[in-house]
Design an enzyme around this catalytic site. Structure first.
Site, mmCIF file in Angstrom:
data_model
loop_
_atom_site.group_PDB
_atom_site.id
_atom_site.type_symbol
_atom_site.label_atom_id
_atom_site.label_comp_id
_atom_site.label_asym_id
_atom_site.label_seq_id
_atom_site.Cartn_x
_atom_site.Cartn_y
_atom_site.Cartn_z
ATOM 1 N N ASP A 155 0.813 -1.222 0.000
ATOM 2 C CA ASP A 155 0.000 0.000 0.000
ATOM 3 C C ASP A 155 0.844 1.268 0.000
ATOM 4 O O ASP A 155 2.066 1.222 0.161
ATOM 5 C CB ASP A 155 -0.973 0.001 1.203
ATOM 6 C CG ASP A 155 -0.316 -0.481 2.484
ATOM 7 O OD1 ASP A 155 0.922 -0.463 2.571
ATOM 8 O OD2 ASP A 155 -1.050 -0.875 3.410
ATOM 9 N N ASN A 193 -7.665 -3.445 14.278
ATOM 10 C CA ASN A 193 -9.054 -3.736 13.902
ATOM 11 C C ASN A 193 -9.142 -4.894 12.907
ATOM 12 O O ASN A 193 -10.171 -5.114 12.291
ATOM 13 C CB ASN A 193 -9.726 -2.474 13.326
ATOM 14 C CG ASN A 193 -9.013 -1.970 12.073
ATOM 15 O OD1 ASN A 193 -8.062 -2.597 11.599
ATOM 16 N ND2 ASN A 193 -9.474 -0.847 11.540
ATOM 17 N N HIS A 253 -7.348 -5.190 10.193
ATOM 18 C CA HIS A 253 -7.059 -4.879 8.788
ATOM 19 C C HIS A 253 -5.744 -5.528 8.357
ATOM 20 O O HIS A 253 -4.849 -5.767 9.165
ATOM 21 C CB HIS A 253 -7.091 -3.369 8.515
ATOM 22 C CG HIS A 253 -5.955 -2.566 9.050
ATOM 23 N ND1 HIS A 253 -6.049 -1.226 9.321
ATOM 24 C CD2 HIS A 253 -4.670 -2.899 9.353
ATOM 25 C CE1 HIS A 253 -4.886 -0.783 9.745
ATOM 26 N NE2 HIS A 253 -4.040 -1.766 9.780
ATOM 27 N N GLU A 270 -9.703 -2.197 5.323
ATOM 28 C CA GLU A 270 -10.374 -1.944 6.594
ATOM 29 C C GLU A 270 -11.595 -2.861 6.744
ATOM 30 O O GLU A 270 -12.061 -3.443 5.749
ATOM 31 C CB GLU A 270 -10.820 -0.473 6.640
ATOM 32 C CG GLU A 270 -9.672 0.526 6.529
ATOM 33 C CD GLU A 270 -8.890 0.687 7.825
ATOM 34 O OE1 GLU A 270 -8.903 -0.211 8.688
ATOM 35 O OE2 GLU A 270 -8.231 1.741 7.974
HETATM 36 P P1 PGA Z 1 1.994 -2.087 12.758
HETATM 37 O O1 PGA Z 1 0.660 -2.005 11.936
HETATM 38 O O2 PGA Z 1 2.863 -3.036 12.037
HETATM 39 O O3 PGA Z 1 2.528 -0.699 12.730
HETATM 40 O O4 PGA Z 1 1.628 -2.558 14.128
HETATM 41 C C1 PGA Z 1 0.179 -3.139 11.354
HETATM 42 C C2 PGA Z 1 -0.985 -2.751 10.514
HETATM 43 O O5 PGA Z 1 -1.659 -1.787 10.873
HETATM 44 O O6 PGA Z 1 -1.225 -3.397 9.483
#
Ligand code: PGA
Length: 244
Positions: A67, A136, A138, A143
């Protein structure tokens, strides 16, 4: 699904790196799906360490990043292109033309998404996709509520995700409101997936993932249907308080 419990972040990062390095040595032209965020930083450090020590070559490897923020130039230190250059690409011998990251500055975002899907047509599917998981559920910027059939698309970031990512910005209002992300269908087309679970406050997401109910309300749950998934857990952050 394979499950590997590790004692801490370092061990988790090392284990995933060992497996990925093994795949690259077996198949030089591997197509890698790569994440950003805090989760994979240690993993990238291990790849770089191995490259310097053992010269594992990425000369024929290809990468497809998951992304990028919309409205952000690749020169911006907050962009995911910058992150990838900084943590990995400037240290290894992957060819520039083999690196794929969505263009956050594309004027025609839909056209950019379409072109990104063409990358999968041309060099895909991915051989190995590495993922982290959000609080959450994702994966990438998919999302809750994202269709399991999704391909590359624009996403409006949830308030929760923007607040989580605000730690990387000076203030919440500087966090972009939208991003381009690889879709869930494209992820599932990968031949193999490694899901890393680490980070304070991820216990709930991990528990929900483990309960196995497959629902679009919890995007990571789609991974239960993947035939070649390995989940690597940093036990030291499971059951830790949410320090967000
Ligand atoms: P993080 O985020 O690796 O910064 O914990 C993971 C994500 O939100 O996909």
């Amino acid at each position: 699904m394979k499950h590997i419990m590790t004692e801490n972040y370092e061990e988790m990062s090392r284990k995933v790196a060992e497996m990925v390095i093994g795949r690259i040595r077996e198949q030089g032209n591997l197509v890698l799906g790569l994440p950003t965020g805090n989760t994979p930083i240690g993993f990238y450090q291990e790849l770089v360490k191995d490259y310097k020590l053992n010269y594992t070559s990425y000369q024929h490897a290809r990468s497809i990043n998951i992304d990028e923020y919309i409205g952000m130039s690749g020169d911006d230190p907050k962009s995911y292109r910058y992150y990838m250059n900084h943590h990995l690409f400037m240290h290894i011998n992957m060819k520039k033309e083999n690196i794929h990251i969505p263009n956050g500055l594309a004027v025609d975002v839909e056209g950019e998404c379409f072109c990104y899907d063409q990358v999968f047509e041309e060099i895909g599917p991915m051989d190995v996709l590495i993922l982290g998981i959000g609080h959450n559920g994702h994966i990438g910027f998919n999302e809750p509520g994202t269709s399991f059939q999704s391909t590359t698309h624009k996403v409006e970031l949830t308030e929760e995700t923007r607040q989580m990512n605000a730690r990387h910005f000076k203030s919440l209002d500087r966090v972009p409101e939208a991003a381009i992300t690889m879709g869930l269908k494209s992820m599932m087309d990968s031949k193999e997936i490694f899901l890393m679970v680490t980070g304070d406050g991820k216990t709930e997401a991990y528990t929900q993932f483990l309960n196995g109910r497959v629902t679009e309300d919890f995007p990571a749950s789609i991974l239960h249907s993947h035939p070649n998934l390995t989940v690597i857990v940093d036990q030291s952050t499971i059951n830790t308080p949410d320090n967000r």
